[in-house]
Design a protein around this motif. Structure first.
Motif, PDB file in Angstrom:
ATOM      1  N   VAL A  49       0.842  -1.202   0.000  1.00 25.44           N
ATOM      2  CA  VAL A  49       0.000   0.000   0.000  1.00 25.44           C
ATOM      3  C   VAL A  49       0.875   1.249   0.000  1.00 25.44           C
ATOM      4  N   ALA A  50       1.897   1.258   0.843  1.00 22.80           N
ATOM      5  CA  ALA A  50       2.808   2.404   0.904  1.00 22.80           C
ATOM      6  C   ALA A  50       3.531   2.599  -0.424  1.00 22.80           C
ATOM      7  N   LEU A  51       3.925   1.514  -1.042  1.00 22.34           N
ATOM      8  CA  LEU A  51       4.640   1.593  -2.319  1.00 22.34           C
ATOM      9  C   LEU A  51       3.741   2.167  -3.404  1.00 22.34           C
ATOM     10  N   ARG A  52       2.485   1.700  -3.457  1.00 30.34           N
ATOM     11  CA  ARG A  52       1.544   2.222  -4.460  1.00 30.34           C
ATOM     12  C   ARG A  52       1.207   3.684  -4.215  1.00 30.34           C
ATOM     13  N   ALA A  53       1.307   4.117  -2.963  1.00 26.65           N
ATOM     14  CA  ALA A  53       1.030   5.515  -2.632  1.00 26.65           C
ATOM     15  C   ALA A  53       2.254   6.401  -2.868  1.00 26.65           C
ATOM     16  N   GLY A  54       3.331   5.822  -3.382  1.00 25.58           N
ATOM     17  CA  GLY A  54       4.532   6.610  -3.664  1.00 25.58           C
ATOM     18  C   GLY A  54       5.408   6.826  -2.447  1.00 25.58           C
ATOM     19  N   GLN A  55       5.211   6.032  -1.411  1.00 25.86           N
ATOM     20  CA  GLN A  55       5.994   6.155  -0.178  1.00 25.86           C
ATOM     21  C   GLN A  55       6.996   4.999  -0.100  1.00 25.86           C
ATOM     22  N   GLY A  56       7.955   5.041  -0.999  1.00 27.36           N
ATOM     23  CA  GLY A  56       8.935   3.968  -1.087  1.00 27.36           C
ATOM     24  C   GLY A  56       9.760   3.789   0.166  1.00 27.36           C
ATOM     25  N   ASP A  57      10.131   4.892   0.808  1.00 22.46           N
ATOM     26  CA  ASP A  57      10.937   4.787   2.023  1.00 22.46           C
ATOM     27  C   ASP A  57      10.156   4.113   3.145  1.00 22.46           C
ATOM     28  N   LYS A  58       8.873   4.456   3.245  1.00 22.10           N
ATOM     29  CA  LYS A  58       8.019   3.834   4.270  1.00 22.10           C
ATOM     30  C   LYS A  58       7.876   2.343   3.980  1.00 22.10           C
ATOM     31  N   ALA A  59       7.671   1.998   2.722  1.00 20.95           N
ATOM     32  CA  ALA A  59       7.537   0.588   2.336  1.00 20.95           C
ATOM     33  C   ALA A  59       8.797  -0.184   2.706  1.00 20.95           C
ATOM     34  N   GLN A  60       9.955   0.396   2.425  1.00 25.35           N
ATOM     35  CA  GLN A  60      11.209  -0.282   2.742  1.00 25.35           C
ATOM     36  C   GLN A  60      11.389  -0.433   4.253  1.00 25.35           C
ATOM     37  N   ALA A  72      13.289 -15.892   9.453  1.00 25.18           N
ATOM     38  CA  ALA A  72      13.414 -17.095   8.629  1.00 25.18           C
ATOM     39  C   ALA A  72      12.654 -16.991   7.313  1.00 25.18           C
ATOM     40  N   ASP A  73      11.898 -15.921   7.115  1.00 28.17           N
ATOM     41  CA  ASP A  73      11.075 -15.806   5.917  1.00 28.17           C
ATOM     42  C   ASP A  73      11.781 -15.006   4.837  1.00 28.17           C
ATOM     43  N   LYS A  74      11.639 -15.450   3.597  1.00 31.55           N
ATOM     44  CA  LYS A  74      12.300 -14.794   2.469  1.00 31.55           C
ATOM     45  C   LYS A  74      11.497 -13.629   1.908  1.00 31.55           C
ATOM     46  N   ALA A  75      10.193 -13.589   2.164  1.00 36.37           N
ATOM     47  CA  ALA A  75       9.295 -12.636   1.503  1.00 36.37           C
ATOM     48  C   ALA A  75       9.705 -11.170   1.674  1.00 36.37           C
ATOM     49  N   PRO A  76      10.045 -10.705   2.891  1.00 39.36           N
ATOM     50  CA  PRO A  76      10.445  -9.290   2.992  1.00 39.36           C
ATOM     51  C   PRO A  76      11.698  -8.974   2.184  1.00 39.36           C
ATOM     52  N   TRP A  77      12.653  -9.903   2.185  1.00 42.88           N
ATOM     53  CA  TRP A  77      13.899  -9.694   1.443  1.00 42.88           C
ATOM     54  C   TRP A  77      13.647  -9.680  -0.059  1.00 42.88           C
ATOM     55  N   LEU A  78      12.770 -10.540  -0.503  1.00 41.47           N
ATOM     56  CA  LEU A  78      12.448 -10.614  -1.919  1.00 41.47           C
ATOM     57  C   LEU A  78      11.766  -9.338  -2.392  1.00 41.47           C
ATOM     58  N   GLN A  79      10.853  -8.833  -1.562  1.00 44.21           N
ATOM     59  CA  GLN A  79      10.159  -7.594  -1.929  1.00 44.21           C
ATOM     60  C   GLN A  79      11.120  -6.404  -1.902  1.00 44.21           C
ATOM     61  N   LEU A  80      12.021  -6.373  -0.936  1.00 47.46           N
ATOM     62  CA  LEU A  80      13.044  -5.314  -0.901  1.00 47.46           C
ATOM     63  C   LEU A  80      13.932  -5.384  -2.148  1.00 47.46           C
ATOM     64  N   ALA A  81      14.311  -6.590  -2.539  1.00 50.82           N
ATOM     65  CA  ALA A  81      15.143  -6.756  -3.736  1.00 50.82           C
ATOM     66  C   ALA A  81      14.423  -6.241  -4.970  1.00 50.82           C
ATOM     67  N   GLN A  82      13.131  -6.517  -5.082  1.00 52.15           N
ATOM     68  CA  GLN A  82      12.361  -6.065  -6.238  1.00 52.15           C
ATOM     69  C   GLN A  82      12.268  -4.536  -6.263  1.00 52.15           C
ATOM     70  N   ILE A  83      12.070  -3.916  -5.103  1.00 50.84           N
ATOM     71  CA  ILE A  83      12.003  -2.455  -5.030  1.00 50.84           C
ATOM     72  C   ILE A  83      13.330  -1.854  -5.487  1.00 50.84           C
ATOM     73  N   LYS A  84      14.425  -2.384  -4.980  1.00 48.05           N
ATOM     74  CA  LYS A  84      15.748  -1.863  -5.345  1.00 48.05           C
ATOM     75  C   LYS A  84      16.029  -2.077  -6.834  1.00 48.05           C
ATOM     76  N   PHE A  85      15.622  -3.229  -7.365  1.00 50.50           N
ATOM     77  CA  PHE A  85      15.813  -3.507  -8.788  1.00 50.50           C
ATOM     78  C   PHE A  85      15.022  -2.505  -9.628  1.00 50.50           C
ATOM     79  N   ASP A  86      13.770  -2.271  -9.255  1.00 48.56           N
ATOM     80  CA  ASP A  86      12.932  -1.331 -10.003  1.00 48.56           C
ATOM     81  C   ASP A  86      13.479   0.084  -9.970  1.00 48.56           C
TER      82      ASP A  86
END
Length: 196
Positions: A49-60, A72-86
């Protein structure tokens, strides 16, 4: 009648009892609950939601907090990687994708982010070296071998296809000339007579 000598100790005792009673509460007013840890699913949704609202820093920040709360979960790291890649922060994208890979070594998206980010960093560095005419010797050979490996892996003969220029069209003749040519053509047996 009480004398002052007897009154003073009694007053001190009463004040002490009142002080102790005033502090002996159940602590509800001063006790604070530890902050509730959001579920992973809620944290990832809030980050989206934060990312779609243009609040990338908040999302990160939300994703980093989720990574700490769910180590132990990969999901936050994967989403962070996608944000940085984009955002073309390829070095950070690689680091975050590698964190995801530590948790799931066969994750396709994480492996893709590492591979493509690495290629983009390499391409940029090779372009800079080429522009400076410093691409020579073993570095040049290594770049050729890498290009050959990429062509083989991707099944392409050319990695970066050249764009052919659009075909040059001849300029159209003015409409008056075309009409005159058609008029002359109909009066003559020679088909190209109007063009002379």
């Amino acid at each position: 009648m009480m004398t002052k000598r007897r009154w003073l100790p009694l007053a001190s005792a009463i004040a002490g009892v009142m002080l102790v009673c005033g502090c002996a509460t159940d602590g509800q007013a001063i006790r604070t609950e530890p902050p509730k840890v959001a579920t992973l699913k809620a944290a990832l949704a809030d980050a989206n939601v934060a990312l779609r609202a243009g609040q990338g820093d908040k999302a990160q920040a939300l994703l980093k907090e989720a990574a700490v709360n769910y180590p132990a979960d990969k999901a936050p790291w994967l989403q962070l990687a996608q944000i940085k890649f984009d955002r073309a922060s390829y070095g950070e994208a690689i680091i975050n994708a590698q964190e995801a890979l530590r948790r799931d070594p066969v994750d396709t998206l994480a492996n893709s982010i590492v591979a493509v980010s690495g290629l983009r960093v390499s391409t940029r560095a090779l372009a800079d070296l080429s522009a400076q005419n410093n691409l020579s010797g073993s570095l040049r050979n290594e770049a050729r071998e890498l290009a050959k490996l990429l062509r083989t892996t991707l099944g392409e003969d050319v990695l970066v296809p050249t764009v052919a220029p659009p075909p040059v069209r001849p300029k159209a003749a003015p409409a008056s000339r075309i009409k005159g040519a058609a008029k002359n053509q109909s009066n003559s047996n020679e088909p190209f007579g109007g063009l002379k």
